[in-house]
Enzyme design. Structure first.
Site, PDB file in Angstrom:
ATOM      1  N   GLY A  97      -0.157   2.733 -14.641  1.00  0.00           N
ATOM      2  CA  GLY A  97       0.503   2.330 -15.872  1.00  0.00           C
ATOM      3  C   GLY A  97       1.976   2.012 -15.736  1.00  0.00           C
ATOM      4  N   GLY A 116      -5.823  -0.831 -12.064  1.00  0.00           N
ATOM      5  CA  GLY A 116      -6.174   0.574 -12.247  1.00  0.00           C
ATOM      6  C   GLY A 116      -6.344   0.946 -13.701  1.00  0.00           C
ATOM      7  N   ASP A 142      -0.760  -5.744  -6.605  1.00  0.00           N
ATOM      8  CA  ASP A 142      -1.147  -4.411  -7.075  1.00  0.00           C
ATOM      9  C   ASP A 142      -0.126  -3.892  -8.077  1.00  0.00           C
ATOM     10  OD1 ASP A 142      -2.012  -1.817  -7.422  1.00  0.00           O
ATOM     11  OD2 ASP A 142      -2.129  -1.336  -5.299  1.00  0.00           O
ATOM     12  N   GLY A 143      -0.597  -3.682  -9.331  1.00  0.00           N
ATOM     13  CA  GLY A 143       0.233  -2.994 -10.301  1.00  0.00           C
ATOM     14  C   GLY A 143       0.581  -3.818 -11.526  1.00  0.00           C
ATOM     15  N   GLY A 144       0.262  -3.279 -12.683  1.00  0.00           N
ATOM     16  CA  GLY A 144       0.704  -3.870 -13.933  1.00  0.00           C
ATOM     17  C   GLY A 144      -0.081  -5.072 -14.405  1.00  0.00           C
ATOM     18  N   ASP A 155      -6.540   4.535  -3.485  1.00  0.00           N
ATOM     19  CA  ASP A 155      -5.137   4.837  -3.204  1.00  0.00           C
ATOM     20  C   ASP A 155      -4.990   6.264  -2.700  1.00  0.00           C
ATOM     21  OD1 ASP A 155      -4.309   2.326  -4.060  1.00  0.00           O
ATOM     22  OD2 ASP A 155      -4.050   2.973  -6.130  1.00  0.00           O
ATOM     23  N   HIS A 188      -5.741   2.066   0.510  1.00  0.00           N
ATOM     24  CA  HIS A 188      -4.321   1.733   0.403  1.00  0.00           C
ATOM     25  C   HIS A 188      -3.530   3.017   0.657  1.00  0.00           C
ATOM     26  CE1 HIS A 188      -0.846   0.322  -2.460  1.00  0.00           C
ATOM     27  NE2 HIS A 188      -0.446   0.445  -1.203  1.00  0.00           N
ATOM     28  N   GLY A 193       3.014   4.308  -6.985  1.00  0.00           N
ATOM     29  CA  GLY A 193       2.771   5.731  -7.094  1.00  0.00           C
ATOM     30  C   GLY A 193       2.203   6.209  -8.408  1.00  0.00           C
TER      31      GLY A 193
END
Length: 220
Positions: A143, A191, A169-171, A35, A64, A140
């Protein structure tokens, strides 16, 4: 039928930590996402893009770009040896130009879309893309809380474009990976559930096995 896999996401503003994370990944991950953030399109900053060129990892690396003017970062991505560049639909007024520049440089082209962006806004670009990455958090930060409504958008996209690779992407974490897989996601970018754990390798292997088992159970 496309494989379902966990893709570790590397997010840091510290070049030394970046090197450490890449070294860790080389021992267990076949692919990863890096990222890059500019502090403008998203409020956070990552490593400077010029750091990318210092490292050519042995795993398949995609970049990304959470940045304005994504075309200005492509030279750094090339120096790094990435196979794919993903930019944000919301970050440019000329996405078709960015896609053409990405492909001219030999990358696969990916488009990231924020949680609030409907499929209808970017559907015209899909024939030019190799994959679409759905953000399931406000982008951005490591978590950030998962936004489950994004899975409805993933299902809509899957119905309309069944052959296009889908990333999310994310969570993502142990508790929601089966639901994510069932929605039709191929690449689950993770992540904090990897890098904020005591043993990143074990966490990755566990989540990847969970995703593949969920895929079998869903008949995907």
């Amino acid at each position: 039928m496309k494989d379902v896999k966990i893709v570790p996401a590397v997010l840091t503003d510290d070049p030394a930590a970046f090197e450490c994370m890449l070294n860790q990944l080389e021992s267990f991950a076949p692919s990863a996402q890096i990222d890059i953030m500019d502090g403008q399109f998203v409020p956070s900053l990552s490593i400077p893009p010029e750091v990318l060129g210092r490292y050519k990892p042995r795993f398949a690396s995609e970049i990304h770009l959470m940045t304005l003017n994504p075309e200005e970062y492509l030279t750094y991505c090339k120096q790094h040896g990435a196979f794919r560049v993903i930019f944000h639909f919301e970050a440019t007024t000329r996405p078709e130009y960015v896609i053409s520049r990405i492909k001219e440089l030999g990358f696969q082209a990916g488009l990231a879309v924020n949680p609030e962006t409907p499929v209808s806004d970017f559907a015209y670009l899909v024939p030019q893309l190799d994959m679409v990455l759905f953000m399931s958090v406000i982008p951005g930060f490591y978590g950030a809380p998962f936004i489950p409504e994004v899975l409805l958008k993933v299902k809509e996209f899957k119905r309309r474009f069944p052959e296009t690779e889908i990333g999310l992407d994310g969570g993502a974490k142990e508790g929601n990976i089966p639901e994510i897989v069932a929605a039709g996601v191929n690449d689950i970018c993770v992540g904090s559930a990897i890098f904020r754990q005591t043993d990143p390798k074990s966490s990755y292997l566990y989540l990847d096995k969970l995703a593949k088992n969920a895929s079998k159970e869903a008949g995907i």
